[in-house]
Design a protein around this motif. Structure first.
Motif, PDB file in Angstrom:
ATOM      1  N   GLU A 197       0.690  -1.023  -0.010  1.00  9.20           N
ATOM      2  CA  GLU A 197      -0.027   0.082  -0.047  1.00  9.20           C
ATOM      3  C   GLU A 197       0.737   1.141  -0.182  1.00  9.20           C
ATOM      4  N   ILE A 198       0.323   2.153  -0.705  1.00  6.89           N
ATOM      5  CA  ILE A 198       0.963   3.445  -0.402  1.00  6.89           C
ATOM      6  C   ILE A 198       0.125   4.686   0.171  1.00  6.89           C
ATOM      7  N   THR A 199       0.628   5.521   0.849  1.00  5.60           N
ATOM      8  CA  THR A 199      -0.079   6.706   1.583  1.00  5.60           C
ATOM      9  C   THR A 199       0.196   8.079   0.803  1.00  5.60           C
ATOM     10  N   LEU A 200      -0.804   8.990   0.841  1.00  6.68           N
ATOM     11  CA  LEU A 200      -0.402  10.300   0.221  1.00  6.68           C
ATOM     12  C   LEU A 200       0.794  10.781   0.889  1.00  6.68           C
ATOM     13  N   GLN A 201       1.135  10.587   2.298  1.00 10.95           N
ATOM     14  CA  GLN A 201       2.350  10.991   2.810  1.00 10.95           C
ATOM     15  C   GLN A 201       3.679  10.404   2.226  1.00 10.95           C
ATOM     16  N   MET A 202       3.491   9.156   1.919  1.00  9.94           N
ATOM     17  CA  MET A 202       4.556   8.684   1.106  1.00  9.94           C
ATOM     18  C   MET A 202       4.743   9.395  -0.173  1.00  9.94           C
ATOM     19  N   VAL A 203       4.017   9.615  -0.925  1.00  7.32           N
ATOM     20  CA  VAL A 203       4.033  10.204  -2.096  1.00  7.32           C
ATOM     21  C   VAL A 203       4.455  11.570  -1.961  1.00  7.32           C
ATOM     22  N   VAL A 204       4.127  12.284  -0.927  1.00 11.04           N
ATOM     23  CA  VAL A 204       4.455  13.567  -0.909  1.00 11.04           C
ATOM     24  C   VAL A 204       5.847  13.660  -0.372  1.00 11.04           C
ATOM     25  N   ASP A 205       6.182  12.753   0.394  1.00 11.80           N
ATOM     26  CA  ASP A 205       7.721  12.807   0.822  1.00 11.80           C
ATOM     27  C   ASP A 205       8.708  12.487  -0.202  1.00 11.80           C
ATOM     28  N   ASP A 206       8.068  11.742  -1.101  1.00 12.94           N
ATOM     29  CA  ASP A 206       8.771  11.228  -2.495  1.00 12.94           C
ATOM     30  C   ASP A 206       9.136  12.324  -3.307  1.00 12.94           C
ATOM     31  N   LEU A 207       8.314  13.448  -3.260  1.00 15.72           N
ATOM     32  CA  LEU A 207       8.611  14.493  -4.154  1.00 15.72           C
ATOM     33  C   LEU A 207      10.146  15.263  -4.193  1.00 15.72           C
ATOM     34  N   ASP A 208      10.889  14.920  -3.037  1.00 11.73           N
ATOM     35  CA  ASP A 208      12.266  15.233  -2.814  1.00 11.73           C
ATOM     36  C   ASP A 208      12.844  14.391  -4.172  1.00 11.73           C
ATOM     37  N   ARG A 209      12.458  13.403  -4.450  1.00  7.72           N
ATOM     38  CA  ARG A 209      13.044  12.682  -5.289  1.00  7.72           C
ATOM     39  C   ARG A 209      13.004  13.152  -6.941  1.00  7.72           C
ATOM     40  N   LEU A 210      12.030  14.042  -7.182  1.00  2.38           N
ATOM     41  CA  LEU A 210      11.965  14.682  -8.242  1.00  2.38           C
ATOM     42  C   LEU A 210      13.124  15.597  -8.484  1.00  2.38           C
ATOM     43  N   PRO A 211      13.570  15.585  -9.828  1.00  6.19           N
ATOM     44  CA  PRO A 211      14.690  16.395 -10.143  1.00  6.19           C
ATOM     45  C   PRO A 211      14.446  18.013  -9.845  1.00  6.19           C
ATOM     46  N   ALA A 212      15.150  18.647  -9.053  1.00  4.88           N
ATOM     47  CA  ALA A 212      14.948  20.014  -8.385  1.00  4.88           C
ATOM     48  C   ALA A 212      14.490  21.018  -9.713  1.00  4.88           C
ATOM     49  N   LEU A 213      13.739  21.917  -9.447  1.00  4.41           N
ATOM     50  CA  LEU A 213      13.743  22.786 -10.435  1.00  4.41           C
ATOM     51  C   LEU A 213      15.055  23.504 -10.624  1.00  4.41           C
ATOM     52  N   PRO A 214      15.483  23.710 -11.958  1.00  4.22           N
ATOM     53  CA  PRO A 214      16.925  24.129 -12.061  1.00  4.22           C
ATOM     54  C   PRO A 214      17.106  25.389 -11.360  1.00  4.22           C
ATOM     55  N   GLU A 215      18.170  25.875 -10.923  1.00  4.29           N
ATOM     56  CA  GLU A 215      18.390  27.026 -10.202  1.00  4.29           C
ATOM     57  C   GLU A 215      18.129  28.368 -11.233  1.00  4.29           C
ATOM     58  N   VAL A 216      18.352  28.157 -12.284  1.00  6.21           N
ATOM     59  CA  VAL A 216      18.031  29.333 -13.453  1.00  6.21           C
ATOM     60  C   VAL A 216      16.615  29.648 -13.311  1.00  6.21           C
TER      61      VAL A 216
END
Lengths: 103, 279
Positions: free
Chosen positions: B3-22
């Motif tokens: 099972e996954i929870t909303l919290q897991m998906v939200v925590d996982d947002l850190d794994r998204l490539p960061a919006l580039p500094e520029v």
């Protein structure tokens, strides 16, 4: 509507708007979809102009078909909409929009 | 499958490539009350992918420019900074998200629906005299939670798709059944994390349930824009369903069916412009 046009302007795919006679002989029946060999033989028979259906009439059947297809498409999009009043009004507006666009 | 929870998906947002500094820097700069064309142009040019896409969109019929514009400062001058700002925000986010690899998910359909909704939202904002930039961006991002789910939890995303097909239900119902939460919550969490304007966060969060919102909020517009995009078949396909239109939101918008049909026609005429998102 039937249009009389010179044979040189007749194009394959046009539909004969009345029976084409030469004296008492019928050359082609009403509703014939003209092809290139028809045009060629009519020229041999000395026919200089023919009556064809204007495009708008030729496509009435097509328009009906498109209208039905649009109805089907709108029904499909709203197949889970239930009997909610706003959704019914929306469906009506969408169908009207699509049918008006067809004109 | 676990099972996954909303919290897991939200925590996982850190794994998204960061919006580039520029891009951060550019978006941040554009929030200022006074901006300088030269500074904006300089900041766009620092990201070649963004700059290229920006020029392509500006030269599409999207903005109805009378002549081709070849340089970024020209685009900014011709469009005006206000309109350019919409374009920059939208293009920046799309460019960034298209680097995500999402196997087995129809990204073309996803982006066409997003761009179609953005067009509808912009037409509505113009009609209602509200901020077109925020409407456009909110329309573009309203379903972004779906893409995130597909990218990071592909198995779960596939289960949602299968459930939807089996029950022929609305996608959001399938999400709620299978996951216990839905794409609006994931999308809002991302928009919040990326510090988008609050009204965009709320519009993403509530575009399927606008009932409790105050009148005049962006939520109603995105709610209706989403409906319009489905009606206009962005992206189309036999499975598509028109989302449920709230009578509360509809009445609050006060558009009426005659105007509604005119707006459909307006967006329909620009529909090829949605393709920019794929270029």
């Amino acid at each position: 509507m039937i249009q009389i046009i010179p044979l040189d302007q007749t194009l394959p795919g046009m539909v004969l708007g009345e029976v084409l006679m030469s004296g008492s002989n019928m050359l082609l029946p009403l509703g014939t979809v003209i092809n290139t060999s028809h045009i060629e033989s009519l020229r041999h028979c000395g026919v200089s102009e023919i009556a064809v259906l204007s495009p708008s009439e030729r496509t009435i059947a097509e328009v009906d078909e498109q209208r039905e297809a649009l109805r089907g498409q709108v029904e499909r999009l709203f197949r889970r909409a239930g009997s909610n009043i706003t959704m019914k009004a929306l469906r009506r507006a969408v169908l009207e929009y699509q049918l008006e666009k067809l004109k | 499958m676990s099972e996954i929870t909303l919290q897991m998906v939200v925590d996982d947002l850190d794994r998204l490539p960061a919006l580039p500094e520029v891009i951060w820097d550019l978006m941040d700069y554009l929030q200022r009350p006074e901006v300088d064309v030269g500074q904006v142009a300089y900041r766009i040019a620092r990201d070649p992918a963004l700059a290229a896409k920006f020029l392509r969109v500006a030269n599409s019929s999207f903005y109805g420019l009378q002549r081709q514009v070849a340089t970024i400062p020209d685009v900014l001058t011709v469009l005006g900074l206000r309109a350019a700002r919409t374009l920059i925000n939208g293009v920046a986010v799309v460019t960034h998200f298209q680097t995500l690899v999402v196997a087995g998910y129809d990204q073309r359909a996803f982006w066409l629906h997003s761009a179609g909704t953005a067009l509808c939202a912009r037409a509505l904002a113009r009609e209602l005299g509200t901020n077109m930039e925020n409407s456009f961006t909110a329309g573009l991002l309203h379903d972004i939670g779906r893409l995130i789910l597909a990218a990071h939890f592909p198995e779960k995303s596939r289960s949602v798709t299968t459930y939807r097909a089996e029950h022929d239900c609305h996608p959001i119902e399938a999400e709620q059944e299978v996951l216990g939460f839905d794409h609006t919550q994931i999308g809002a969490a991302l928009a919040l994390r990326w510090k988008f304007p609050a009204e965009i966060v709320v519009a993403i969060a509530s575009h399927h349930k606008p009932m409790g919102m105050p009148a005049g909020s962006l939520v109603d517009q995105i709610h209706l824009a989403d409906v319009m995009a489905h009606v206009l078949e962005f992206p189309g396909g036999n499975d598509d369903l028109v989302p449920f239109l709230s009578n509360v939101a509809w009445n609050r918008l006060g558009i009426g069916w005659v105007k509604f049909k005119r707006l459909l026609g307006e967006v329909d005429a620009q529909r090829n412009d949605a393709e920019w998102v794929l270029s």
